[in-house]
Scaffold this active site. Structure first.
Site, PDB file in Angstrom:
ATOM      1  N   LYS A   1       3.719   8.500   6.555  1.00 46.13           N
ATOM      2  CA  LYS A   1       4.654   6.703   6.828  1.00 46.13           C
ATOM      3  C   LYS A   1       3.415   7.065   5.568  1.00 46.13           C
ATOM      4  CE  LYS A   1       1.385   3.852   5.589  1.00 46.13           C
ATOM      5  NZ  LYS A   1       0.504   3.139   4.522  1.00 46.13           N
TER       6      LYS A   1
ATOM      7  N   ALA B   1      -6.755  10.141   5.414  1.00 47.78           N
ATOM      8  CA  ALA B   1      -7.549   9.111   4.758  1.00 47.78           C
ATOM      9  C   ALA B   1      -6.676   9.140   3.675  1.00 47.78           C
ATOM     10  CB  ALA B   1      -9.405   9.163   4.382  1.00 47.78           C
ATOM     11  N   GLY B   2      -5.297   9.363   4.052  1.00 48.89           N
ATOM     12  CA  GLY B   2      -4.414   9.428   2.507  1.00 48.89           C
ATOM     13  C   GLY B   2      -3.561   7.997   2.140  1.00 48.89           C
TER      14      GLY B   2
ATOM     15  N   ALA C   1      -0.788   6.502   7.324  1.00 51.48           N
ATOM     16  CA  ALA C   1      -0.984   6.571   8.103  1.00 51.48           C
ATOM     17  C   ALA C   1      -1.677   7.944   9.193  1.00 51.48           C
ATOM     18  CB  ALA C   1       0.237   5.490   8.954  1.00 51.48           C
TER      19      ALA C   1
ATOM     20  N   GLY D   1      -3.949   8.478  11.311  1.00 49.43           N
ATOM     21  CA  GLY D   1      -5.246   8.207  12.299  1.00 49.43           C
ATOM     22  C   GLY D   1      -4.345   7.406  13.044  1.00 49.43           C
ATOM     23  N   SER D   2      -3.459   6.337  12.664  1.00 50.08           N
ATOM     24  CA  SER D   2      -2.888   5.484  12.715  1.00 50.08           C
ATOM     25  C   SER D   2      -1.742   6.370  13.736  1.00 50.08           C
ATOM     26  CB  SER D   2      -1.973   4.252  12.183  1.00 50.08           C
ATOM     27  OG  SER D   2      -2.541   3.645  11.768  1.00 50.08           O
TER      28      SER D   2
ATOM     29  N   ASP E   1      -0.353   0.010  11.724  1.00 48.28           N
ATOM     30  CA  ASP E   1       0.252   1.277  11.096  1.00 48.28           C
ATOM     31  C   ASP E   1       1.109   1.464  12.748  1.00 48.28           C
ATOM     32  OD1 ASP E   1       0.271   0.191   8.334  1.00 48.28           O
ATOM     33  OD2 ASP E   1      -1.236   2.098   8.153  1.00 48.28           O
TER      34      ASP E   1
END
Length: 313
Positions: free
Chosen positions: A18, A105-106, A109, A111-112, A145
């Site tokens: 996203k 970690a950008g 989202a 990980g989400s 997210d």
């Protein structure tokens, strides 16, 4: 790229990244979160998550960013799968293969997305018969997210970002994402945002999405959307990573219609006029040596969806 096999009987779910077209950050709440008003767009960078029954819990990393996938209990996909198992009393362990093409970690989202994929995959694997509202309720407990990644498209988020409302929009938008070497911690960026506001004694109103951005989406006008891009966390990201400001400014100078830090960063998202313009911008940014990697994508795209299933659904 790391390649890992998909186990027989696995359910595979594809999920998008996203970008926050607008992110307005309100006051800090009593629970430690901030009130948000944001507009999400799902874009065509995808992870694929496959779940299969196994004799113990395991994570199998694969894909472009395989070396940055946590393989312990901190992995959001594992947490999502365990949540479903506990809620519906499923006494089975899973092998979870994550083919990661969304930066880690950008602010996109990543990980989400894996958590959303795991929810959908487990529901399918175990035949629980849950609808999207039930999945969204679970998703909100895993991260702000996660509910949006289930639905995809364009949506307005409120609360912590997990309360969604559809957004009327037309057209396809073309993006270039400038990826940094190392991530930014979301809590660190919010803490820096609070510090800067306290330093400046800034008044923090309740957040509202701008009518200019909503009008740009309704019209499908990329130039209007580029001018309306906004992120209240950008000053904090620039404070922690001053080179991000230079990168954002360079992209606009090279012809982007607009540039904005995505979410809590450090990815910088550039909107372009067309697919061809995104190619030209990528070449210019690559020559500038201001970022580690560049990815092109378009949006909006669909949210989490099953791509392979032994059930044939």
């Amino acid at each position: 790229m790391t390649v890992a096999p998909t186990l027989p009987g696995a359910v595979t779910v594809r999920v998008p990244a996203k970008v926050n077209l607008e992110l307005r950050v309100g006051p800090r709440r009593s629970d430690g979160f901030h009130t948000l008003a944001t507009v999400y767009q799902a874009v065509s960078l995808h992870d694929e998550v496959s779940v299969a029954r196994w004799d113990e819990w395991q994570v199998v990393p694969a894909g472009t960013y395989a070396d940055r996938i946590p393989t312990d209990g901190d992995n959001l996909a594992v947490r999502a799968a365990r949540l479903v198992a506990e809620r519906w009393a499923v006494d089975e362990s899973l092998s979870i293969r994550i083919d990661k093409d969304i930066p880690v970690a950008g602010g996109m989202a990543g990980g989400s997305a894996d958590a959303a994929a795991a929810l959908v995959a487990c529901e399918q694997l175990w035949g629980l018969g849950l609808d999207r509202d039930e999945l969204a309720e679970l998703a909100a407990t895993l991260g702000s997210d996660v509910p949006f990644i289930l639905s995809g498209g364009n949506a307005m988020g409120s609360g912590r970002g997990e309360q969604l409302a559809p957004v009327l929009a037309r057209g396809t938008f073309h993006w270039v994402f400038a990826i940094s070497d190392t991530g930014l911690s979301t809590p660190e960026v919010y803490a820096e945002c609070d510090r800067l506001r306290e330093r400046d004694d800034a008044d923090v109103p309740d957040p509202r999405v701008s009518p200019e951005l909503m009008a740009a989406l309704r019209s499908g006008d990329p130039a209007a959307l580029g001018a309306a891009l906004h992120n209240d966390l950008e000053p904090a990201a620039f404070s922690l990573r001053p080179q991000l400001r230079e990168l954002r400014d360079a992209g606009v100078e090279f012809g982007a219609l607009g540039g904005v830090v995505s979410g809590s960063g450090p990815t910088v998202a550039f909107l372009t006029e067309s697919h061809e313009a995104s190619l030209d911008l990528s070449v210019s940014l690559a020559a500038s040596d201001l970022c580690r990697d560049l990815r092109r994508a378009k949006g909006p795209v669909h949210g989490a969806h099953v791509v392979t299933s032994p059930r044939g659904d």
